[in-house]
Design a protein around this motif. Sequence first.
Motif, short mmCIF file in Angstrom:
data_model
loop_
_atom_site.label_atom_id
_atom_site.label_comp_id
_atom_site.label_asym_id
_atom_site.label_seq_id
_atom_site.Cartn_x
_atom_site.Cartn_y
_atom_site.Cartn_z
N ILE A 58 0.84 -1.21 0.00
CA ILE A 58 0.00 0.00 0.00
C ILE A 58 0.87 1.25 0.00
CG2 ILE A 58 -0.35 -0.13 2.50
CD1 ILE A 58 -3.09 1.10 0.42
N ALA A 68 1.83 1.74 -3.49
CA ALA A 68 0.70 2.26 -4.28
C ALA A 68 0.53 3.77 -4.06
CB ALA A 68 -0.59 1.52 -3.92
N VAL A 80 -14.10 7.55 -5.16
CA VAL A 80 -14.03 8.98 -5.47
C VAL A 80 -14.97 9.77 -4.55
CG1 VAL A 80 -14.53 10.71 -7.25
CG2 VAL A 80 -13.22 8.67 -7.83
N ARG A 120 -7.13 2.65 -3.63
CA ARG A 120 -7.89 1.40 -3.50
C ARG A 120 -6.83 0.32 -3.63
NH1 ARG A 120 -12.08 -0.13 -7.65
NH2 ARG A 120 -10.70 0.94 -9.10
N ALA A 121 -6.76 -0.56 -2.68
CA ALA A 121 -5.65 -1.53 -2.74
C ALA A 121 -6.03 -2.82 -2.04
CB ALA A 121 -4.41 -0.92 -2.09
N LEU A 122 -5.36 -3.88 -2.47
CA LEU A 122 -5.64 -5.22 -1.92
C LEU A 122 -5.35 -5.28 -0.43
CD1 LEU A 122 -6.36 -8.12 -3.15
CD2 LEU A 122 -3.99 -8.64 -2.68
N LEU A 158 -8.23 -3.75 4.35
CA LEU A 158 -9.26 -4.69 4.79
C LEU A 158 -10.63 -4.03 4.89
CD1 LEU A 158 -7.14 -6.44 7.55
CD2 LEU A 158 -7.93 -7.47 5.42
N GLU A 159 -10.66 -2.81 5.42
CA GLU A 159 -11.91 -2.07 5.58
C GLU A 159 -11.67 -0.63 5.15
OE1 GLU A 159 -14.60 -3.51 6.54
OE2 GLU A 159 -13.78 -5.40 7.29
N PRO A 169 -10.31 -3.15 -2.22
CA PRO A 169 -10.29 -3.31 -3.68
C PRO A 169 -11.66 -3.56 -4.28
CG PRO A 169 -9.37 -5.25 -2.59
CD PRO A 169 -9.55 -4.22 -1.53
N VAL A 224 -14.94 2.46 -8.38
CA VAL A 224 -14.25 3.74 -8.58
C VAL A 224 -15.14 4.87 -8.04
CG1 VAL A 224 -13.58 5.40 -10.36
CG2 VAL A 224 -12.88 3.02 -10.57
N VAL A 229 -13.21 10.19 -1.29
CA VAL A 229 -12.13 11.19 -1.42
C VAL A 229 -12.75 12.60 -1.45
CG1 VAL A 229 -10.31 12.08 -2.94
CG2 VAL A 229 -10.55 9.62 -2.60
N ASN A 288 -4.68 8.92 -1.42
CA ASN A 288 -5.76 7.94 -1.43
C ASN A 288 -5.40 6.76 -2.30
OD1 ASN A 288 -7.19 8.38 -4.28
ND2 ASN A 288 -6.51 10.36 -3.51
N ARG A 328 1.22 6.80 -6.82
CA ARG A 328 0.19 7.82 -7.08
C ARG A 328 0.79 9.22 -6.95
NH1 ARG A 328 -2.30 11.26 -8.36
NH2 ARG A 328 -4.50 11.83 -8.12
#
Lengths: 111, 155
Positions: free
Chosen positions: B47, B50, B118, B72-74, B77-78, B110, B114, B121, B70, B54
């Motif tokens: 993360i 990632a 967004v 979205r990543a594997l 968890l929450e 994940p 999108v 964010v 910000n 970005r």
Amino acid sequence: MNSLDALTRLHDLDLLSQLVQDRAAAARLGALGFSPPGPAGLERVRARLAGSLERRWLSIYERAHARYGRGLAAVRDRVCQGCFITLPTAALPGPDAPMMCESCGRVLCWR
Amino acid sequence: MGITCVPVVPHLALCIPDLGPRKRDASLQHMLAHARDSGSLRDLDSIHDALLLRERLGPTAIGRGVAVPNARALAVLEPRWILARSARGIEWNAPDGQPVHLVLMVLSPPDWTVRAHVEAVARAAAITRLARARTRLLEARGAEEMAALVRQGTS
């Protein structure tokens, strides 16, 4: 970086690409003052990451990514979070080893 | 007729009233380490990568001393927000050249769309849109007061 680390990064990069390619999302973020990442930069990083992967795992990942939009799924309590099938008890790779879900074909991340 | 899914405001996992590092990358690492310790993350390194990627491709500083990194990543968890404040300021390549004093990190799992990410964010950025709100966050006496201001800003 082992195969699973590289696949995880590829997966997260593809999620970012989805956001960049979504025009409505990019416009909204731009209006908030964010600098949108350029697709060319993303493609360069993706090509480098993909090049570092074993061909077999890259092929499995790309096939699932093309089919479902995500090529990698986490495992929670022995359940694939992509297709929600309970994985057989015999399936127990090491934390760093990738494995394919026999049900949906996604690469599994057991961490 | 389309169905619009409005996501809930993610749980504010952490407030860090005095962020130590003065560099962007170290600040992100520091915030993620707190998130991992609270059980919100599966793995810190991926993360962090990632978020750094970005930032390299386009900084998430939005001016007026605010950044909203910000992902979205594997590893998430929450859905989580992590708010940090730096009195000295962090160099972040902001469009207005100003150092960043408020960092609101938005982490989405994940399987979020999108659109949902967004939206989260945008809500985070909206909290700091008004000068008065930024001043209140900067002058809050501690983590609890900061968290209360965020709750108030999203309600």
